[in-house]
Design a protein around this motif. Sequence first.
Motif, mmCIF file in Angstrom:
data_model
loop_
_atom_site.group_PDB
_atom_site.id
_atom_site.type_symbol
_atom_site.label_atom_id
_atom_site.label_comp_id
_atom_site.label_asym_id
_atom_site.label_seq_id
_atom_site.Cartn_x
_atom_site.Cartn_y
_atom_site.Cartn_z
ATOM 1 N N ARG A 176 -39.399 44.572 27.467
ATOM 2 C CA ARG A 176 -39.878 45.934 27.702
ATOM 3 C C ARG A 176 -39.814 46.257 29.190
ATOM 4 N N VAL A 177 -39.410 47.481 29.498
ATOM 5 C CA VAL A 177 -39.329 47.933 30.892
ATOM 6 C C VAL A 177 -40.103 49.248 31.000
ATOM 7 N N PRO A 178 -40.497 49.634 32.238
ATOM 8 C CA PRO A 178 -41.342 50.837 32.366
ATOM 9 C C PRO A 178 -40.675 52.104 31.822
ATOM 10 N N GLY A 179 -39.434 52.356 32.245
ATOM 11 C CA GLY A 179 -38.758 53.572 31.804
ATOM 12 C C GLY A 179 -37.265 53.334 31.665
ATOM 13 N N ALA A 180 -36.569 54.374 31.222
ATOM 14 C CA ALA A 180 -35.131 54.232 30.969
ATOM 15 C C ALA A 180 -34.365 53.838 32.230
ATOM 16 N N PHE A 181 -34.849 54.276 33.384
ATOM 17 C CA PHE A 181 -34.141 53.970 34.629
ATOM 18 C C PHE A 181 -34.014 52.465 34.849
ATOM 19 N N GLU A 182 -34.993 51.702 34.365
ATOM 20 C CA GLU A 182 -34.995 50.248 34.578
ATOM 21 C C GLU A 182 -34.152 49.499 33.537
ATOM 22 N N ILE A 183 -33.650 50.197 32.531
ATOM 23 C CA ILE A 183 -32.935 49.510 31.449
ATOM 24 C C ILE A 183 -31.670 48.781 31.939
ATOM 25 N N PRO A 184 -30.798 49.435 32.731
ATOM 26 C CA PRO A 184 -29.505 48.781 33.038
ATOM 27 C C PRO A 184 -29.639 47.428 33.739
ATOM 28 N N LEU A 185 -30.574 47.305 34.668
ATOM 29 C CA LEU A 185 -30.732 46.038 35.393
ATOM 30 C C LEU A 185 -31.057 44.900 34.427
ATOM 31 N N VAL A 186 -32.023 45.138 33.558
ATOM 32 C CA VAL A 186 -32.446 44.077 32.638
ATOM 33 C C VAL A 186 -31.356 43.816 31.597
ATOM 34 N N ALA A 187 -30.718 44.877 31.129
ATOM 35 C CA ALA A 187 -29.623 44.696 30.154
ATOM 36 C C ALA A 187 -28.502 43.874 30.774
ATOM 37 N N CYS A 188 -28.178 44.156 32.025
ATOM 38 C CA CYS A 188 -27.107 43.428 32.703
ATOM 39 C C CYS A 188 -27.471 41.948 32.846
ATOM 40 N N MET A 189 -28.712 41.677 33.224
ATOM 41 C CA MET A 189 -29.122 40.277 33.398
ATOM 42 C C MET A 189 -29.151 39.546 32.068
ATOM 43 N N MET A 190 -29.580 40.225 31.015
ATOM 44 C CA MET A 190 -29.563 39.573 29.694
ATOM 45 C C MET A 190 -28.121 39.291 29.269
ATOM 46 N N ALA A 191 -27.238 40.243 29.528
ATOM 47 C CA ALA A 191 -25.832 40.042 29.150
ATOM 48 C C ALA A 191 -25.224 38.882 29.945
ATOM 49 N N ARG A 192 -25.583 38.762 31.200
ATOM 50 C CA ARG A 192 -25.053 37.690 32.050
ATOM 51 C C ARG A 192 -25.586 36.315 31.682
ATOM 52 N N ALA A 193 -26.701 36.280 30.953
ATOM 53 C CA ALA A 193 -27.347 35.003 30.653
ATOM 54 C C ALA A 193 -26.550 34.157 29.666
ATOM 55 N N ASN A 194 -25.521 34.741 29.068
ATOM 56 C CA ASN A 194 -24.688 33.999 28.109
ATOM 57 C C ASN A 194 -25.468 33.533 26.891
ATOM 58 N N ARG A 195 -26.506 34.261 26.548
ATOM 59 C CA ARG A 195 -27.317 33.843 25.395
ATOM 60 C C ARG A 195 -27.270 34.852 24.265
ATOM 61 N N PHE A 196 -26.628 36.004 24.506
ATOM 62 C CA PHE A 196 -26.655 37.064 23.490
ATOM 63 C C PHE A 196 -25.238 37.519 23.155
ATOM 64 N N ASP A 197 -25.038 37.785 21.871
ATOM 65 C CA ASP A 197 -23.748 38.330 21.449
ATOM 66 C C ASP A 197 -23.655 39.812 21.769
ATOM 67 N N ALA A 198 -24.787 40.467 21.844
ATOM 68 C CA ALA A 198 -24.822 41.882 22.238
ATOM 69 C C ALA A 198 -26.229 42.197 22.743
ATOM 70 N N VAL A 199 -26.311 43.221 23.559
ATOM 71 C CA VAL A 199 -27.599 43.686 24.071
ATOM 72 C C VAL A 199 -27.751 45.151 23.654
ATOM 73 N N ILE A 200 -28.932 45.501 23.193
ATOM 74 C CA ILE A 200 -29.187 46.862 22.704
ATOM 75 C C ILE A 200 -30.219 47.524 23.618
ATOM 76 N N CYS A 201 -29.899 48.705 24.093
ATOM 77 C CA CYS A 201 -30.793 49.432 24.997
ATOM 78 C C CYS A 201 -31.438 50.604 24.251
ATOM 79 N N LEU A 202 -32.755 50.685 24.321
ATOM 80 C CA LEU A 202 -33.480 51.742 23.615
ATOM 81 C C LEU A 202 -34.402 52.478 24.581
ATOM 82 N N GLY A 203 -34.351 53.784 24.545
ATOM 83 C CA GLY A 203 -35.217 54.580 25.408
ATOM 84 C C GLY A 203 -35.184 56.029 24.945
ATOM 85 N N ALA A 204 -36.018 56.829 25.581
ATOM 86 C CA ALA A 204 -36.050 58.266 25.258
ATOM 87 C C ALA A 204 -36.284 59.036 26.551
ATOM 88 N N VAL A 205 -35.289 59.797 26.956
ATOM 89 C CA VAL A 205 -35.429 60.650 28.136
ATOM 90 C C VAL A 205 -35.484 62.089 27.637
#
Length: 175
Positions: A51-80
């Motif tokens: 969980r992140v505070p708002g949509a603006f923070e999503i890309p950083l965490v999504a990028c780090m999760m994707a780089r971790a080599n542990r996920f086949d895909a990363v899903i971003c959810l938010g509402a602006v």
Amino acid sequence: MAKNTARTVAGLRFGIVVARFNQRITSQLLRACTDTLMYCGVAAKDVQVERVPGAFEIPLVACMMARANRFDAVICLGAVIRGDTPHFDYICSEVSRGIGQAAMETEVPIIFGVLTTDTVAQAQERADPKQFNRGGAAAQSAIEMVTVMRRVRALGSHVDLSPSMRRPAAQRPAK
Ligand code: INI
């Protein structure tokens, strides 16, 4: 999506990044997303939610999760949701640009499940599983993209970014 996808999704791992801003909407997106993953045969232990505070923070965490080599895909959810300020436009453009860039840099599918609407009512109907069900659709897109990426990786090519952005070959998922 048919439940017999269970054979193809067993063992797949998904990261989910969800914004707390507009939580009534985003919690509905999250529930529909995880329900759909489970319905399709993904194990709960193979899903990590951040969980992140708002949509603006999503890309950083999504990028780090994707780089971790542990996920086949990363899903971003938010509402602006558009207010009376240009904040909406800045956040929308940064989130969409950031998510797209993260996917290109990591070669991991990163799904854009971020609602961008004029009103709360529009966001509610898009999140509602009985209406547009964008959370469930994000899960389906993630599963579909894993299959697509398997086929495309077999072609042996990579996204051609500038060397500083390129992911080291050793970190790329095995074909
Ligand atoms: N974050 C959202 O996820 N949705 C919004 O509608 C929103 N609005 O309207 O401001 C929003 N703002 C917060 C932003 O995403 C960041 O969390 C904040 O600016 C801190 O960086």
